[in-house]
Scaffold this motif. Structure first.
Motif, short mmCIF file in Angstrom:
data_model
loop_
_atom_site.label_atom_id
_atom_site.label_comp_id
_atom_site.label_asym_id
_atom_site.label_seq_id
_atom_site.Cartn_x
_atom_site.Cartn_y
_atom_site.Cartn_z
N SER A 101 28.89 32.81 23.53
CA SER A 101 28.76 34.26 23.43
C SER A 101 27.87 34.76 24.56
CB SER A 101 28.17 34.65 22.08
OG SER A 101 28.02 36.05 21.99
N ARG A 102 28.21 35.89 25.12
CA ARG A 102 27.45 36.45 26.23
C ARG A 102 27.15 37.92 26.00
NH1 ARG A 102 28.22 33.25 31.24
NH2 ARG A 102 29.61 31.51 30.77
N HIS A 103 26.07 38.35 26.62
CA HIS A 103 25.73 39.77 26.64
C HIS A 103 26.08 40.29 28.02
CE1 HIS A 103 22.32 43.03 26.73
NE2 HIS A 103 23.53 43.56 26.69
N VAL A 104 27.10 41.13 28.10
CA VAL A 104 27.58 41.67 29.37
C VAL A 104 27.35 43.17 29.38
CG1 VAL A 104 29.59 42.01 30.85
CG2 VAL A 104 29.31 39.86 29.59
N LEU A 105 26.80 43.67 30.49
CA LEU A 105 26.56 45.10 30.63
C LEU A 105 27.45 45.66 31.73
CD1 LEU A 105 24.87 47.64 29.93
CD2 LEU A 105 23.26 46.92 31.72
N VAL A 106 28.24 46.67 31.39
CA VAL A 106 29.09 47.36 32.37
C VAL A 106 28.36 48.61 32.83
CG1 VAL A 106 31.29 48.51 32.77
CG2 VAL A 106 31.19 46.49 31.29
N LEU A 107 28.08 48.68 34.14
CA LEU A 107 27.40 49.83 34.71
C LEU A 107 28.41 50.77 35.35
CD1 LEU A 107 24.22 48.40 36.52
CD2 LEU A 107 24.36 49.56 34.31
N SER A 108 28.33 52.04 35.03
CA SER A 108 29.22 53.03 35.63
C SER A 108 28.51 54.38 35.65
CB SER A 108 30.55 53.12 34.86
OG SER A 108 30.32 53.54 33.53
N GLY A 109 29.13 55.34 36.31
CA GLY A 109 28.54 56.68 36.36
C GLY A 109 27.83 56.92 37.67
N PRO A 122 28.99 45.80 37.83
CA PRO A 122 28.73 47.11 38.45
C PRO A 122 30.03 47.79 38.88
CG PRO A 122 28.14 45.35 39.98
CD PRO A 122 28.68 44.69 38.74
N LEU A 123 30.29 48.94 38.32
CA LEU A 123 31.52 49.67 38.64
C LEU A 123 31.19 51.07 39.15
CD1 LEU A 123 33.78 48.53 35.68
CD2 LEU A 123 34.13 48.05 38.10
N VAL A 174 28.72 40.62 38.72
CA VAL A 174 30.05 40.40 39.29
C VAL A 174 30.15 41.15 40.60
CG1 VAL A 174 32.51 40.84 38.99
CG2 VAL A 174 31.15 40.01 37.06
N GLY A 175 30.68 40.50 41.61
CA GLY A 175 30.92 41.18 42.87
C GLY A 175 30.13 40.61 44.03
N SER A 176 30.31 41.23 45.18
CA SER A 176 29.68 40.78 46.41
C SER A 176 28.17 41.01 46.37
CB SER A 176 30.28 41.52 47.61
OG SER A 176 31.65 41.23 47.73
N ASP A 177 27.45 40.18 47.15
CA ASP A 177 26.00 40.35 47.20
C ASP A 177 25.63 41.58 48.03
OD1 ASP A 177 26.22 39.60 49.88
OD2 ASP A 177 25.40 37.60 49.56
N ALA A 178 24.33 41.85 48.11
CA ALA A 178 23.87 43.06 48.78
C ALA A 178 24.27 43.08 50.25
CB ALA A 178 22.35 43.18 48.64
N SER A 179 24.17 41.93 50.91
CA SER A 179 24.49 41.87 52.34
C SER A 179 25.96 42.18 52.60
CB SER A 179 24.14 40.47 52.88
OG SER A 179 24.53 40.36 54.23
N GLY A 180 26.85 41.53 51.86
CA GLY A 180 28.27 41.78 52.03
C GLY A 180 28.65 43.21 51.69
N SER A 181 28.01 43.75 50.66
CA SER A 181 28.30 45.13 50.26
C SER A 181 27.92 46.11 51.36
CB SER A 181 27.53 45.47 48.97
OG SER A 181 27.96 44.65 47.91
N ALA A 189 33.92 47.50 45.18
CA ALA A 189 33.90 47.92 43.77
C ALA A 189 35.18 48.70 43.49
CB ALA A 189 32.66 48.77 43.47
N PRO A 190 36.31 48.01 43.52
CA PRO A 190 37.60 48.70 43.36
C PRO A 190 37.68 49.45 42.03
CG PRO A 190 37.92 46.42 44.05
CD PRO A 190 36.49 46.56 43.65
N GLY A 191 38.36 50.59 42.07
CA GLY A 191 38.57 51.34 40.84
C GLY A 191 39.37 50.54 39.83
N MET A 192 39.09 50.79 38.57
CA MET A 192 39.78 50.10 37.48
C MET A 192 40.37 51.10 36.49
SD MET A 192 39.64 46.79 37.91
CE MET A 192 38.71 45.54 38.83
N THR A 193 40.69 52.30 36.96
CA THR A 193 41.29 53.30 36.08
C THR A 193 42.77 52.99 35.86
OG1 THR A 193 42.07 54.83 37.78
CG2 THR A 193 39.74 54.98 37.17
#
Length: 313
Positions: A3-11, A63-64, A87-94, A282-286
């Motif tokens: 089991s994991r605690h996952v936080l989705v950031l948006s807005g 991060p979305l 999830v996603g690229s690190d700060a440098s790649g971003s 951070a591709p859209g996921m709509t």
């Protein structure tokens, strides 16, 4: 299964806030569907975030956020400082990907075609005089051309300029979204998006998505209003061209040092040349976004793809 605690950031506070929120809700629901034993929470990026992270430290963050708040590397720097997986690229790649001229220059160095461009800060535009600067740009790049902010997404502030008299308005529109603009030669052709995922099975490109907006331009309205754009996935390309397009997406992902997922936007011209336009970490996921369509065409689901990435970290 752990089991994991996952936080989705948006807005966030960028002009792409509404799109980010829609992406966040969709991803959170997708993760809950495929991992019902996980605790999947959602949060906005505001003054309450840091206290929340201190009191409810997640195992991983998705991060979305779109625009500067989520794609310029600053948020990822913070998460790395807090030693929280994401999830996603690190700060440098971003940072490299978010700056369109920098990304274009690095990608061009690999041999991938990139349309000729000029970068113009607003201060230079004012100091040298708008008429003289625009005349010089028109002489060098030629018309039609594309004007866009050097940073940002969702085609905000982007204009196709076919005549010199329309250039001033396009410049003003782009400067509304940033201090520096990129003026680029317009390439006519088939617009295609290439999504790349970097998961438990390695790095691979998903089926490319062909984009056909009814207005002729894939702008903000065409991106997020259902029924205004026709999509073909897989794209209507020959097998050889589809492989070439995917190779460009993989090259971009590699040269910029990206991780987990990315989406490169390219054009295939009438001579079969693949032109790199930009890349998104951070591709859209709509419901109308491109990466979910590519995931579906690969007979996968958004929830399974993201859960696999989270579990492989």
């Amino acid at each position: 299964m752990t089991s994991r605690h996952v936080l989705v950031l948006s807005g966030g506070l960028s002009p792409e806030r509404d799109v980010s929120l829609r992406s966040g809700r969709r991803v959170a629901d997708a993760l809950r569907d495929v991992r019902p034993d996980w605790h999947v929470a959602e949060a906005d990026v505001d003054a309450a975030l840091l206290p929340y992270l201190q009191q409810n430290r997640p195992d991983c963050i998705v991060p979305l956020l779109h625009g500067a708040a989520g794609e310029d590397g600053a948020l990822r720097d913070l998460l790395e400082t807090l030693d929280i997986d994401y999830v996603g690229s690190d700060a440098s790649g971003s940072r490299l990907a978010f700056d369109k001229p920098v990304a274009s220059t690095l990608v061009s160095g690999t041999g991938v075609a990139v349309p000729e461009f000029v970068v113009m800060p607003q201060s230079t535009f004012r100091e040298l005089g708008a008429p003289a600067v625009m005349a010089a740009i028109g002489d060098r790049i030629g018309f039609p051309l594309v004007v866009k902010p050097t940073r940002g997404g969702s085609a905000l502030g982007v204009s196709i300029v076919r005549h010199s008299e329309d250039l001033p308005h396009a410049m003003v529109s782009a400067f509304a979204y940033g201090e520096t603009v990129m003026i680029q030669r317009f390439i006519s052709g088939t617009e295609v998006a290439v999504s790349v995922i970097d998961g438990p099975d390695g790095v691979h490109a998903l089926p490319a998505v062909e984009i056909v907006p009814e207005s002729g331009m894939y702008d903000y309205h065409a991106r997020y209003t259902a029924g205004t754009t026709e999509f073909f996935c897989p794209a209507r390309l020959s097998e050889e061209m589809a492989a070439t397009v995917n190779e460009v997406g993989l090259t971009v992902h590699s040269v910029l040092g990206l991780s987990d997922l990315s989406r490169s936007d390219v054009l295939v011209d009438d001579d079969g040349v693949v032109w790199f336009l930009e890349v998104n970490v951070a591709p859209g996921m709509t419901e109308t976004s491109l990466m979910p369509q590519a995931i579906s065409a690969a007979e996968l689901s958004v929830g399974d793809v993201l859960a696999g990435i989270i579990e492989s970290d």
